[in-house]
Scaffold this active site. Structure first.
Site, PDB file in Angstrom:
ATOM      1  N   ARG A   1      13.279  20.595  24.690  1.00  0.00           N
ATOM      2  CA  ARG A   1      11.995  20.581  24.828  1.00  0.00           C
ATOM      3  C   ARG A   1      11.301  19.261  24.172  1.00  0.00           C
ATOM      4  O   ARG A   1      10.196  18.804  24.955  1.00  0.00           O
ATOM      5  CB  ARG A   1      11.397  21.985  23.934  1.00  0.00           C
ATOM      6  CG  ARG A   1      11.686  23.058  24.478  1.00  0.00           C
ATOM      7  CD  ARG A   1      10.849  24.138  23.705  1.00  0.00           C
ATOM      8  NE  ARG A   1      11.387  25.658  24.264  1.00  0.00           N
ATOM      9  CZ  ARG A   1      11.686  26.539  23.372  1.00  0.00           C
ATOM     10  NH1 ARG A   1      11.239  26.539  21.991  1.00  0.00           N
ATOM     11  NH2 ARG A   1      12.199  27.773  23.904  1.00  0.00           N
TER      12      ARG A   1
ATOM     13  N   CYS B   1       7.988  30.881  22.990  1.00  0.00           N
ATOM     14  CA  CYS B   1       6.972  31.991  23.151  1.00  0.00           C
ATOM     15  C   CYS B   1       5.588  31.857  22.621  1.00  0.00           C
ATOM     16  O   CYS B   1       4.474  32.175  23.077  1.00  0.00           O
ATOM     17  CB  CYS B   1       7.637  33.248  23.165  1.00  0.00           C
ATOM     18  SG  CYS B   1       8.715  33.395  21.663  1.00  0.00           S
TER      19      CYS B   1
ATOM     20  N   SER C   1      11.885  41.650  19.941  1.00  0.00           N
ATOM     21  CA  SER C   1      12.614  41.098  21.090  1.00  0.00           C
ATOM     22  C   SER C   1      12.521  39.648  21.155  1.00  0.00           C
ATOM     23  O   SER C   1      13.269  39.271  22.066  1.00  0.00           O
ATOM     24  CB  SER C   1      12.086  41.525  22.400  1.00  0.00           C
ATOM     25  OG  SER C   1      10.664  41.304  22.597  1.00  0.00           O
TER      26      SER C   1
ATOM     27  N   ARG D   1       8.030  37.685  11.442  1.00  0.00           N
ATOM     28  CA  ARG D   1       8.669  38.760  12.003  1.00  0.00           C
ATOM     29  C   ARG D   1       8.210  39.988  11.904  1.00  0.00           C
ATOM     30  O   ARG D   1       8.180  40.474  10.539  1.00  0.00           O
ATOM     31  CB  ARG D   1      10.336  38.690  12.132  1.00  0.00           C
ATOM     32  CG  ARG D   1      10.833  39.550  13.033  1.00  0.00           C
ATOM     33  CD  ARG D   1      10.814  39.042  14.645  1.00  0.00           C
ATOM     34  NE  ARG D   1      11.664  37.776  14.528  1.00  0.00           N
ATOM     35  CZ  ARG D   1      11.778  36.903  15.572  1.00  0.00           C
ATOM     36  NH1 ARG D   1      10.786  37.143  16.956  1.00  0.00           N
ATOM     37  NH2 ARG D   1      12.331  35.882  15.556  1.00  0.00           N
TER      38      ARG D   1
ATOM     39  N   HIS E   1       4.042  39.622  21.086  1.00  0.00           N
ATOM     40  CA  HIS E   1       3.853  38.642  20.098  1.00  0.00           C
ATOM     41  C   HIS E   1       2.469  38.730  19.649  1.00  0.00           C
ATOM     42  O   HIS E   1       1.516  38.700  20.683  1.00  0.00           O
ATOM     43  CB  HIS E   1       4.086  37.281  19.990  1.00  0.00           C
ATOM     44  CG  HIS E   1       5.672  37.019  19.940  1.00  0.00           C
ATOM     45  ND1 HIS E   1       6.334  37.876  19.727  1.00  0.00           N
ATOM     46  CD2 HIS E   1       6.529  35.972  20.260  1.00  0.00           C
ATOM     47  CE1 HIS E   1       7.749  37.397  19.594  1.00  0.00           C
ATOM     48  NE2 HIS E   1       7.780  36.179  19.984  1.00  0.00           N
TER      49      HIS E   1
ATOM     50  N   ASN F   1       6.049  38.330  25.016  1.00  0.00           N
ATOM     51  CA  ASN F   1       6.969  37.155  24.655  1.00  0.00           C
ATOM     52  C   ASN F   1       7.989  37.184  25.621  1.00  0.00           C
ATOM     53  O   ASN F   1       8.515  35.955  26.146  1.00  0.00           O
ATOM     54  CB  ASN F   1       7.369  37.077  23.354  1.00  0.00           C
ATOM     55  CG  ASN F   1       8.041  38.695  23.000  1.00  0.00           C
ATOM     56  OD1 ASN F   1       7.486  39.390  22.897  1.00  0.00           O
ATOM     57  ND2 ASN F   1       9.428  38.502  22.752  1.00  0.00           N
TER      58      ASN F   1
END
Ligand SMILES: NC(=O)c1ccc[n+]([C@@H]2O[C@H](COP(=O)([O-])OP(=O)(O)OC[C@H]3O[C@@H](n4cnc5c(N)ncnc54)[C@H](OP(=O)(O)O)[C@@H]3O)[C@@H](O)[C@H]2O)c1
Length: 339
Positions: A99, A128, A158, A234, A241, A314
Protein backbone atom coordinates in the site's frame (compact mmCIF):
# COMPACT_ATOMS: atom_id res chain seq x y z
CA UNK A 1 -10.79 -14.85 -26.21
CA UNK A 2 -12.09 -13.40 -22.91
CA UNK A 3 -10.23 -12.51 -19.73
CA UNK A 4 -8.87 -15.04 -17.25
CA UNK A 5 -9.23 -13.89 -13.64
CA UNK A 6 -7.40 -15.38 -10.65
CA UNK A 7 -8.86 -15.00 -7.15
CA UNK A 8 -6.10 -15.49 -4.56
CA UNK A 9 -7.28 -16.17 -1.00
CA UNK A 10 -10.68 -17.25 -2.33
CA UNK A 11 -11.48 -19.22 0.86
CA UNK A 12 -10.96 -16.26 3.25
CA UNK A 13 -13.46 -13.82 4.80
CA UNK A 14 -12.81 -11.25 2.05
CA UNK A 15 -12.19 -13.82 -0.71
CA UNK A 16 -15.58 -15.47 -0.21
CA UNK A 17 -17.32 -12.12 -0.65
CA UNK A 18 -15.21 -11.42 -3.74
CA UNK A 19 -16.46 -14.67 -5.29
CA UNK A 20 -20.06 -13.70 -4.52
CA UNK A 21 -19.56 -10.19 -5.97
CA UNK A 22 -18.06 -11.54 -9.20
CA UNK A 23 -21.30 -13.46 -9.72
CA UNK A 24 -23.63 -10.68 -8.54
CA UNK A 25 -21.95 -8.02 -10.71
CA UNK A 26 -21.54 -10.31 -13.76
CA UNK A 27 -17.79 -9.70 -13.84
CA UNK A 28 -16.61 -9.85 -17.47
CA UNK A 29 -14.21 -12.81 -17.13
CA UNK A 30 -14.42 -15.85 -19.36
CA UNK A 31 -12.47 -18.07 -16.95
CA UNK A 32 -12.05 -17.74 -13.19
CA UNK A 33 -9.51 -19.70 -11.13
CA UNK A 34 -9.44 -19.88 -7.33
CA UNK A 35 -6.28 -20.11 -5.21
CA UNK A 36 -5.62 -20.47 -1.47
CA UNK A 37 -3.08 -22.14 0.80
CA UNK A 38 -2.30 -25.87 0.43
CA UNK A 39 -4.70 -26.41 3.39
CA UNK A 40 -7.65 -25.63 1.12
CA UNK A 41 -6.43 -27.34 -2.04
CA UNK A 42 -9.17 -29.47 -3.57
CA UNK A 43 -12.03 -27.65 -1.79
CA UNK A 44 -14.84 -26.78 -4.19
CA UNK A 45 -16.31 -23.31 -4.60
CA UNK A 46 -19.63 -22.99 -6.35
CA UNK A 47 -19.44 -20.34 -9.09
CA UNK A 48 -21.85 -19.57 -11.93
CA UNK A 49 -23.55 -22.93 -11.42
CA UNK A 50 -20.34 -25.00 -11.42
CA UNK A 51 -18.09 -26.34 -8.66
CA UNK A 52 -14.58 -25.01 -9.18
CA UNK A 53 -11.66 -26.62 -7.36
CA UNK A 54 -9.40 -24.44 -5.20
CA UNK A 55 -5.76 -24.67 -6.34
CA UNK A 56 -2.79 -24.40 -3.98
CA UNK A 57 -0.96 -21.15 -4.74
CA UNK A 58 2.64 -21.34 -5.97
CA UNK A 59 4.91 -19.01 -7.98
CA UNK A 60 3.88 -20.70 -11.28
CA UNK A 61 0.14 -20.33 -10.63
CA UNK A 62 -0.18 -17.10 -12.62
CA UNK A 63 0.66 -18.36 -16.10
CA UNK A 64 -2.13 -17.36 -18.52
CA UNK A 65 -3.91 -15.17 -15.98
CA UNK A 66 -4.73 -11.60 -17.08
CA UNK A 67 -6.05 -10.13 -13.86
CA UNK A 68 -5.61 -11.14 -10.20
CA UNK A 69 -7.65 -10.06 -7.19
CA UNK A 70 -5.78 -11.08 -4.08
CA UNK A 71 -6.70 -11.19 -0.40
CA UNK A 72 -4.11 -12.98 1.74
CA UNK A 73 -1.91 -12.18 4.74
CA UNK A 74 0.73 -9.51 4.00
CA UNK A 75 3.72 -11.88 3.85
CA UNK A 76 2.00 -14.14 1.29
CA UNK A 77 1.17 -11.11 -0.89
CA UNK A 78 4.75 -9.83 -0.68
CA UNK A 79 6.19 -13.19 -1.67
CA UNK A 80 3.72 -14.31 -4.34
CA UNK A 81 2.31 -11.27 -6.15
CA UNK A 82 5.57 -10.20 -7.83
CA UNK A 83 5.39 -13.59 -9.62
CA UNK A 84 1.98 -12.59 -10.99
CA UNK A 85 3.37 -9.30 -12.33
CA UNK A 86 6.33 -11.15 -13.84
CA UNK A 87 3.86 -13.47 -15.59
CA UNK A 88 2.16 -10.41 -17.13
CA UNK A 89 -0.93 -10.13 -14.94
CA UNK A 90 -2.29 -6.96 -13.35
CA UNK A 91 -2.97 -7.39 -9.63
CA UNK A 92 -5.44 -5.76 -7.23
CA UNK A 93 -4.21 -6.50 -3.72
CA UNK A 94 -6.15 -6.26 -0.45
CA UNK A 95 -3.19 -6.75 1.87
CA UNK A 96 -1.17 -3.95 3.49
CA UNK A 97 2.11 -5.17 1.95
CA UNK A 98 2.30 -2.84 -1.10
CA UNK A 99 0.00 0.00 0.00
CA UNK A 100 2.68 2.54 0.87
CA UNK A 101 5.09 1.58 -1.95
CA UNK A 102 5.76 4.67 -4.04
CA UNK A 103 5.03 3.02 -7.40
CA UNK A 104 1.82 1.30 -6.21
CA UNK A 105 -1.41 3.34 -6.51
CA UNK A 106 -3.69 3.10 -3.46
CA UNK A 107 -7.18 3.39 -4.86
CA UNK A 108 -10.77 3.97 -3.80
CA UNK A 109 -12.77 4.39 -7.03
CA UNK A 110 -15.12 7.03 -5.56
CA UNK A 111 -12.12 9.12 -4.47
CA UNK A 112 -9.05 8.73 -6.74
CA UNK A 113 -9.88 6.51 -9.75
CA UNK A 114 -7.31 8.39 -11.86
CA UNK A 115 -4.46 6.89 -9.81
CA UNK A 116 -5.18 3.49 -11.43
CA UNK A 117 -3.53 4.78 -14.64
CA UNK A 118 -0.17 5.01 -12.87
CA UNK A 119 0.07 1.32 -11.95
CA UNK A 120 3.12 -0.78 -12.72
CA UNK A 121 1.39 -4.13 -12.27
CA UNK A 122 0.02 -3.81 -8.72
CA UNK A 123 -2.81 -1.64 -7.40
CA UNK A 124 -3.47 -1.71 -3.66
CA UNK A 125 -6.85 -1.48 -1.95
CA UNK A 126 -6.66 0.47 1.34
CA UNK A 127 -7.36 -0.67 4.88
CA UNK A 128 -11.08 -1.16 5.57
CA UNK A 129 -11.30 1.65 8.13
CA UNK A 130 -9.47 4.03 5.76
CA UNK A 131 -11.80 3.29 2.82
CA UNK A 132 -15.01 4.33 4.58
CA UNK A 133 -13.27 7.39 6.07
CA UNK A 134 -11.96 8.73 2.74
CA UNK A 135 -15.24 8.06 0.90
CA UNK A 136 -17.01 10.18 3.55
CA UNK A 137 -14.34 12.93 3.60
CA UNK A 138 -14.10 13.28 -0.19
CA UNK A 139 -17.15 15.58 -0.78
CA UNK A 140 -16.07 17.84 2.11
CA UNK A 141 -12.46 17.90 0.89
CA UNK A 142 -13.54 18.84 -2.66
CA UNK A 143 -15.31 22.02 -1.57
CA UNK A 144 -13.65 23.05 1.71
CA UNK A 145 -10.28 21.20 1.96
CA UNK A 146 -9.96 18.86 4.93
CA UNK A 147 -7.25 20.06 7.35
CA UNK A 148 -7.56 17.82 10.41
CA UNK A 149 -9.36 14.56 11.23
CA UNK A 150 -9.82 12.91 14.59
CA UNK A 151 -11.41 9.50 14.28
CA UNK A 152 -12.36 6.73 16.71
CA UNK A 153 -13.24 3.37 15.19
CA UNK A 154 -15.53 0.59 16.40
CA UNK A 155 -14.28 -2.34 14.32
CA UNK A 156 -16.09 -5.65 13.87
CA UNK A 157 -14.58 -9.09 14.48
CA UNK A 158 -14.74 -10.03 10.78
CA UNK A 159 -12.12 -7.35 10.09
CA UNK A 160 -9.55 -9.72 11.55
CA UNK A 161 -10.48 -12.58 9.21
CA UNK A 162 -12.69 -15.64 9.04
CA UNK A 163 -11.23 -17.42 12.07
CA UNK A 164 -11.54 -14.25 14.19
CA UNK A 165 -15.22 -13.88 13.30
CA UNK A 166 -15.76 -17.54 14.28
CA UNK A 167 -13.95 -16.93 17.58
CA UNK A 168 -16.38 -14.14 18.58
CA UNK A 169 -19.33 -16.50 17.96
CA UNK A 170 -17.66 -19.33 19.89
CA UNK A 171 -16.78 -17.06 22.84
CA UNK A 172 -20.31 -15.63 23.01
CA UNK A 173 -21.83 -19.13 22.98
CA UNK A 174 -19.36 -20.38 25.62
CA UNK A 175 -20.15 -17.46 27.95
CA UNK A 176 -23.91 -17.91 27.63
CA UNK A 177 -23.55 -21.63 28.31
CA UNK A 178 -21.27 -20.99 31.33
CA UNK A 179 -18.19 -22.56 29.73
CA UNK A 180 -14.61 -21.29 29.80
CA UNK A 181 -13.63 -18.84 27.07
CA UNK A 182 -10.49 -19.19 24.96
CA UNK A 183 -8.85 -16.38 22.94
CA UNK A 184 -6.55 -17.30 20.07
CA UNK A 185 -7.23 -14.87 17.22
CA UNK A 186 -7.61 -11.87 19.53
CA UNK A 187 -5.19 -11.04 22.36
CA UNK A 188 -8.09 -10.87 24.85
CA UNK A 189 -11.66 -12.11 25.18
CA UNK A 190 -13.71 -10.01 22.71
CA UNK A 191 -17.20 -11.23 23.61
CA UNK A 192 -18.85 -8.75 26.05
CA UNK A 193 -15.66 -6.66 25.90
CA UNK A 194 -13.79 -3.98 23.88
CA UNK A 195 -10.11 -4.18 22.86
CA UNK A 196 -8.48 -0.75 22.33
CA UNK A 197 -5.64 -2.18 20.24
CA UNK A 198 -5.77 -3.19 16.57
CA UNK A 199 -2.43 -4.20 15.10
CA UNK A 200 0.99 -3.99 16.68
CA UNK A 201 2.47 -1.17 18.81
CA UNK A 202 4.06 1.68 16.82
CA UNK A 203 5.77 4.98 17.59
CA UNK A 204 4.36 7.36 20.22
CA UNK A 205 1.86 4.88 21.60
CA UNK A 206 -0.13 4.41 18.37
CA UNK A 207 -0.91 1.03 16.78
CA UNK A 208 -0.19 -0.13 13.23
CA UNK A 209 -3.91 0.18 12.31
CA UNK A 210 -3.97 3.80 13.53
CA UNK A 211 -0.78 4.63 11.62
CA UNK A 212 -2.25 3.02 8.46
CA UNK A 213 -5.36 5.22 8.68
CA UNK A 214 -3.22 8.38 8.84
CA UNK A 215 -0.69 7.45 6.15
CA UNK A 216 -3.19 5.95 3.71
CA UNK A 217 -5.53 8.98 3.96
CA UNK A 218 -2.66 11.34 3.03
CA UNK A 219 -1.60 9.10 0.14
CA UNK A 220 -5.10 8.73 -1.31
CA UNK A 221 -5.79 12.48 -1.20
CA UNK A 222 -2.21 13.19 -2.33
CA UNK A 223 -2.02 15.72 0.51
CA UNK A 224 0.61 15.09 3.21
CA UNK A 225 -0.63 18.15 5.15
CA UNK A 226 -3.93 16.54 6.24
CA UNK A 227 -3.54 15.73 9.94
CA UNK A 228 -5.12 12.46 11.12
CA UNK A 229 -5.30 11.16 14.69
CA UNK A 230 -6.99 7.74 14.96
CA UNK A 231 -7.92 5.48 17.86
CA UNK A 232 -8.91 2.00 16.69
CA UNK A 233 -11.02 -0.26 18.88
CA UNK A 234 -12.19 -3.83 18.27
CA UNK A 235 -15.82 -4.30 19.39
CA UNK A 236 -17.91 -7.46 19.77
CA UNK A 237 -19.86 -6.81 16.56
CA UNK A 238 -19.89 -9.57 13.93
CA UNK A 239 -19.56 -7.42 10.81
CA UNK A 240 -19.42 -3.75 9.64
CA UNK A 241 -17.11 -1.10 11.06
CA UNK A 242 -18.33 2.17 12.62
CA UNK A 243 -16.42 5.42 13.07
CA UNK A 244 -17.01 8.73 14.81
CA UNK A 245 -15.27 11.39 12.75
CA UNK A 246 -14.34 14.91 13.91
CA UNK A 247 -13.27 16.86 10.83
CA UNK A 248 -11.93 20.40 10.47
CA UNK A 249 -11.98 22.09 7.07
CA UNK A 250 -10.20 25.17 5.72
CA UNK A 251 -13.52 27.01 5.37
CA UNK A 252 -16.55 26.32 7.51
CA UNK A 253 -19.16 23.90 6.15
CA UNK A 254 -22.65 24.11 7.67
CA UNK A 255 -24.52 20.99 8.71
CA UNK A 256 -27.08 21.61 5.96
CA UNK A 257 -24.37 21.96 3.31
CA UNK A 258 -22.59 18.84 4.58
CA UNK A 259 -25.83 16.84 4.42
CA UNK A 260 -26.35 17.96 0.80
CA UNK A 261 -22.75 17.16 -0.13
CA UNK A 262 -22.90 13.69 1.45
CA UNK A 263 -26.28 12.98 -0.21
CA UNK A 264 -24.96 13.88 -3.68
CA UNK A 265 -21.65 11.98 -3.36
CA UNK A 266 -21.20 8.62 -5.11
CA UNK A 267 -21.17 5.65 -2.73
CA UNK A 268 -22.62 7.52 0.28
CA UNK A 269 -26.06 7.13 1.86
CA UNK A 270 -27.26 9.56 4.50
CA UNK A 271 -29.41 8.21 7.35
CA UNK A 272 -29.67 11.11 9.76
CA UNK A 273 -32.71 11.75 11.93
CA UNK A 274 -31.84 11.30 15.56
CA UNK A 275 -35.32 12.43 16.69
CA UNK A 276 -36.79 9.49 14.79
CA UNK A 277 -34.03 7.12 15.98
CA UNK A 278 -32.63 6.93 12.43
CA UNK A 279 -28.85 6.53 12.02
CA UNK A 280 -26.65 3.89 10.43
CA UNK A 281 -25.90 0.77 12.48
CA UNK A 282 -23.72 -2.27 11.70
CA UNK A 283 -26.65 -4.72 11.64
CA UNK A 284 -28.48 -2.78 8.92
CA UNK A 285 -25.38 -1.85 6.95
CA UNK A 286 -23.87 -5.36 6.88
CA UNK A 287 -24.32 -6.87 3.41
CA UNK A 288 -24.45 -3.52 1.57
CA UNK A 289 -21.90 -1.75 -0.62
CA UNK A 290 -22.31 1.90 0.41
CA UNK A 291 -20.74 4.05 3.12
CA UNK A 292 -23.47 5.28 5.48
CA UNK A 293 -23.30 8.66 7.23
CA UNK A 294 -25.48 10.00 10.06
CA UNK A 295 -25.47 12.04 13.31
CA UNK A 296 -24.11 15.03 11.34
CA UNK A 297 -23.47 17.93 13.76
CA UNK A 298 -21.47 21.11 14.13
CA UNK A 299 -18.48 20.54 16.43
CA UNK A 300 -18.88 23.16 19.19
CA UNK A 301 -15.19 22.76 20.08
CA UNK A 302 -13.89 23.88 16.67
CA UNK A 303 -14.92 26.90 14.51
CA UNK A 304 -14.65 24.93 11.23
CA UNK A 305 -15.50 21.56 12.71
CA UNK A 306 -18.13 18.93 11.94
CA UNK A 307 -18.80 15.61 13.66
CA UNK A 308 -20.46 12.63 12.02
CA UNK A 309 -20.97 8.90 12.41
CA UNK A 310 -19.99 6.59 9.57
CA UNK A 311 -20.67 2.86 9.07
CA UNK A 312 -19.71 0.47 6.24
CA UNK A 313 -19.47 -3.27 5.67
CA UNK A 314 -15.73 -3.90 6.12
CA UNK A 315 -15.80 -7.10 4.07
CA UNK A 316 -17.70 -5.46 1.18
CA UNK A 317 -16.93 -1.72 0.61
CA UNK A 318 -14.02 -1.96 3.09
CA UNK A 319 -12.43 -4.77 1.07
CA UNK A 320 -14.04 -6.99 -1.59
CA UNK A 321 -16.33 -4.42 -3.26
CA UNK A 322 -13.52 -1.87 -3.47
CA UNK A 323 -11.18 -4.42 -5.07
CA UNK A 324 -13.79 -5.66 -7.54
CA UNK A 325 -14.68 -2.06 -8.53
CA UNK A 326 -10.98 -1.50 -9.35
CA UNK A 327 -10.83 -4.83 -11.21
CA UNK A 328 -13.90 -3.81 -13.27
CA UNK A 329 -12.16 -0.59 -14.35
CA UNK A 330 -9.06 -2.60 -15.30
CA UNK A 331 -11.04 -5.32 -17.09
CA UNK A 332 -12.65 -2.72 -19.33
CA UNK A 333 -9.16 -1.69 -20.50
CA UNK A 334 -7.26 -4.98 -20.53
CA UNK A 335 -6.85 -6.90 -23.72
CA UNK A 336 -6.81 -10.63 -22.91
CA UNK A 337 -3.48 -12.35 -23.58
CA UNK A 338 -3.15 -15.71 -25.27
CA UNK A 339 -1.99 -18.52 -22.91
N1 LIG B 1 -11.36 -8.77 6.85
C1 LIG B 1 -11.44 -7.50 6.47
O1 LIG B 1 -12.39 -6.77 6.81
C2 LIG B 1 -10.37 -6.91 5.59
C3 LIG B 1 -10.56 -5.64 5.06
C4 LIG B 1 -9.58 -5.05 4.24
C5 LIG B 1 -8.43 -5.76 3.97
N2 LIG B 1 -8.25 -7.01 4.52
C6 LIG B 1 -7.00 -7.70 4.20
O2 LIG B 1 -7.33 -8.78 3.32
C7 LIG B 1 -6.44 -9.87 3.56
C8 LIG B 1 -7.26 -11.13 3.84
O3 LIG B 1 -8.07 -10.89 4.98
P1 LIG B 1 -9.24 -11.90 5.42
O4 LIG B 1 -9.94 -11.19 6.50
O5 LIG B 1 -10.00 -12.41 4.25
O6 LIG B 1 -8.35 -13.11 6.05
P2 LIG B 1 -8.72 -14.67 6.18
O7 LIG B 1 -10.17 -14.87 6.39
O8 LIG B 1 -7.77 -15.18 7.21
O9 LIG B 1 -8.32 -15.28 4.73
C9 LIG B 1 -6.97 -15.37 4.30
C10 LIG B 1 -6.93 -16.02 2.94
O10 LIG B 1 -5.55 -16.12 2.53
C11 LIG B 1 -5.27 -17.48 2.20
N3 LIG B 1 -3.87 -17.82 2.50
C12 LIG B 1 -3.25 -17.87 3.71
N4 LIG B 1 -1.96 -18.30 3.55
C13 LIG B 1 -1.79 -18.54 2.22
C14 LIG B 1 -0.70 -19.01 1.44
N5 LIG B 1 0.47 -19.34 2.00
N6 LIG B 1 -0.88 -19.15 0.10
C15 LIG B 1 -2.07 -18.84 -0.48
N7 LIG B 1 -3.15 -18.40 0.22
C16 LIG B 1 -3.00 -18.24 1.55
C17 LIG B 1 -6.20 -18.29 3.09
O11 LIG B 1 -6.31 -19.60 2.56
P3 LIG B 1 -6.73 -20.85 3.55
O12 LIG B 1 -8.21 -20.74 3.72
O13 LIG B 1 -6.30 -22.01 2.75
O14 LIG B 1 -5.97 -20.65 4.82
C18 LIG B 1 -7.48 -17.46 2.92
O15 LIG B 1 -8.08 -17.73 1.69
C19 LIG B 1 -5.53 -9.44 4.71
O16 LIG B 1 -4.32 -8.92 4.18
C20 LIG B 1 -6.32 -8.36 5.40
O17 LIG B 1 -5.49 -7.43 6.07
C21 LIG B 1 -9.19 -7.60 5.29
Amino acid sequence: MGLTLGVVGATGAVGRIMVRLLEERHFPAERVRFFASPRSAGQKISFRGRDIEVEPLNPDSFRGIDLVVSSTPDDVAGEMLPHAVKAGAVVVDESAYFRMHEDVPLVVPEVNPGAIERHKGIIASPNCSTIQLVVALKPLHDVAKVRRVRVATYQAASGAGRRAAEELTAQTRALIEGREVTAREFAHQLAFNLIPQIGSPREEGFTSEEVKMARETKKIFEDPTIEVCATCVRVPVANAHSEVVFVETERAVTVEEARKLFSAAPGIRVVDDVAAGQYPMPLQVSGTDEVYVGRIRRDPCSPNGLVFWCVADNLRKGAATNAIQIAEILAAKLAPRSV
